[in-house]
Design a protein around this motif. Structure first.
Motif, mmCIF file in Angstrom:
data_model
loop_
_atom_site.group_PDB
_atom_site.id
_atom_site.type_symbol
_atom_site.label_atom_id
_atom_site.label_comp_id
_atom_site.label_asym_id
_atom_site.label_seq_id
_atom_site.Cartn_x
_atom_site.Cartn_y
_atom_site.Cartn_z
ATOM 1 N N ASP A 1 -3.167 4.842 -1.308
ATOM 2 C CA ASP A 1 -3.730 5.123 0.017
ATOM 3 C C ASP A 1 -5.165 5.615 -0.150
ATOM 4 N N THR B 1 0.845 -1.202 0.000
ATOM 5 C CA THR B 1 0.000 0.000 0.000
ATOM 6 C C THR B 1 0.876 1.246 0.000
ATOM 7 N N GLY B 2 0.468 2.246 -0.729
ATOM 8 C CA GLY B 2 1.191 3.525 -0.694
ATOM 9 C C GLY B 2 1.064 4.282 -2.007
ATOM 10 N N GLY C 1 1.250 1.713 5.927
ATOM 11 C CA GLY C 1 -0.025 2.257 6.396
ATOM 12 C C GLY C 1 -0.491 1.811 7.769
ATOM 13 N N GLU D 1 3.046 6.416 -3.140
ATOM 14 C CA GLU D 1 4.352 6.707 -3.731
ATOM 15 C C GLU D 1 4.918 5.534 -4.538
#
Ligand code: AMP
Ligand code: MG
Length: 402
Positions: A224, A181-182, A248, A184
């Protein structure tokens, strides 16, 4: 929910929600790297019958107390032969390695200690009873030869074959979902915008999950976004037996795995007293066990090793010594200082090696939890107890990584 747990309590809390342990039977020759699901009893004695450990002569030991001595040759036995030859005083039977020892003989003279002259053999060396391999000396019929939970490598598979198994019962690899997750993150090889990075944690987790005898199911990583996360958690909980996420789970505004699990999941604990790797959580999503691993690359691997791998091992009933494992727990002498942490067990990266018959460890400088290179350059992790500093010369617990 428990806020902050020790490694031991994390393992205890997670083992209540274990993975399914299902056994399937597969052909022996497809079983390399699998884990035995049921202990195997031998179907035969090994050796099956008294047989010769040498090419040579089956004789009566007392005939050869003094040598040289001449004995009459009464026959030849090759491996696989079945004969009713009887060795009597003054006689010898030529015998090959693996051939059944004829009646009457109680020892073997090796061929190197003999010379054939016509129908006689001149014995020039000792007759040795221990050159006979005795029926059942390795394993007897019905004895357990392989324990449930052992990792099947070449030696174990050969043992199963020797014991008469064409098929073996093995643990069906539990399916473990892996979700990065992210905002970036970018797939390795794709084009990076200035503030983006290549996604790497799920690649490490795929390897770790496979090394622990499970089937990794890698999902596309998600940004996110709480709705996307919910959707992929729902899908993963339907398709898999357990879920690992990365990122996260800290205190940040965008730490949405934590928020979603708080609001809609069932968190059992959040935070473990370890460094690196503090903020992981564990809970259930639709009844499926879920580990929210930290995003920092070193942290996610460390938490997998210290908490997720024992969970898998306990769930699947792996053999403690010979089941799949990621490290050996050892004691090492520190060659330099390793700083501890007040309220946490500290897992400093170490370089472990042998020096003058003892295991020693260097403590590399750059110990950042985002420094993936430090994991590549090291082969161990310290296990400094809570509040304890390691000083050069101290002998400390460590994990020696495989
Ligand atoms: P987070 O836990 O999401 O706050 O992430 C902590 C740090 O780990 C940040 O620097 C992230 O960019 C990095 N990170 C998170 N997930 C990954 C991933 N899958 N691969 C590589 N780095 C990551
Ligand atoms: Mg993040």
């Amino acid at each position: 929910m428990e806020m902050g747990v020790t490694i031991e309590s994390a393992i205890a809390l997670t083992s209540i929600h274990s993975l399914p342990r299902v056994v399937e039977t597969i052909p022996l020759n497809d079983a390399h790297g699998r884990i035995l699901g049921i202990s195997l009893h031998s179907k035969v004695d090994d050796p099956r019958f008294d047989n010769s450990a040498m090419d040579g002569w089956a004789v009566i030991e007392t005939d050869c107390n003094t040598y040289p001595v001449k004995l009459k040759i009464i026959g030849t036995l090759q491996a696989g032969d079945d004969s009713d030859v009887v060795v009597e005083k003054g006689t010898a039977c030529r015998i090959m390695t693996g051939a059944p020892v004829p009646n009457g003989a109680d020892s073997i003279v090796m061929v190197e200690d003999s010379e054939v002259v016509g129908d006689e053999v001149i014995i020039n060396g000792k007759a040795r009873p221990n050159f006979i391999r005795i029926k059942g000396e390795n394993i007897t019929e019905n004895e357990i030869g392989l324990n449930s939970g052992v990792l099947l490598g070449p030696a174990q598979l050969a043992m199963a074959a020797m014991m008469g198994y064409a098929d073996v019962p093995v643990i069906k690899p539990p399916k473990i979902a892996i979700i990065g997750t992210g905002d970036e993150l970018v797939e390795p090889g794709d084009i990076l915008e200035p503030s983006q990075i290549y996604e790497s944690n799920t690649t490490a987790l795929v390897g770790l999950v496979s090394s622990m005898g499970c089937e990794p199911v890698k999902y596309p990583f998600v940004s996110d976004d709480i709705d996307q996360l919910r959707e992929i958690f729902n899908q993963a909980s339907l398709e898999c037996d357990g879920i690992l996420t990365s990122g996260g789970v800290s205190m940040g505004e965008w730490d949405l795995v934590r928020r979603l699990m708080e609001e809609e999941g069932d968190i059992k604990f959040w935070r473990i007293f370890i460094k690196p790797g503090g903020p992981p959580l564990f809970g259930l999503w639709n009844g499926t066990p879920l580990f929210g691993l930290p995003g920092n690359p070193v942290s996610s691997q460390v938490v997998f090793m210290t908490v997720v791998s024992p969970w898998i091992s306990n769930s699947c009933g792996f053999d403690k010594s010979n089941g799949p494992k990621l490290f050996e727990k050892v004691r090492v002498k520190l060659l330099s200082d390793a700083k501890g942490t007040k309220k946490k067990v500290t897992l400093r990266r170490l370089n472990i090696f042998w020096q003058n018959d003892e295991l020693v460890a260097e403590v590399p400088d750059n110990q950042g939890s985002g420094n993936l290179r430090s994991m590549v350059d090291c082969n161990g992790l310290s296990l400094l107890p809570i509040g304890v500093n390691g000083n050069a010369g101290d002998i400390v617990d460590a994990l020696w990584l495989k």
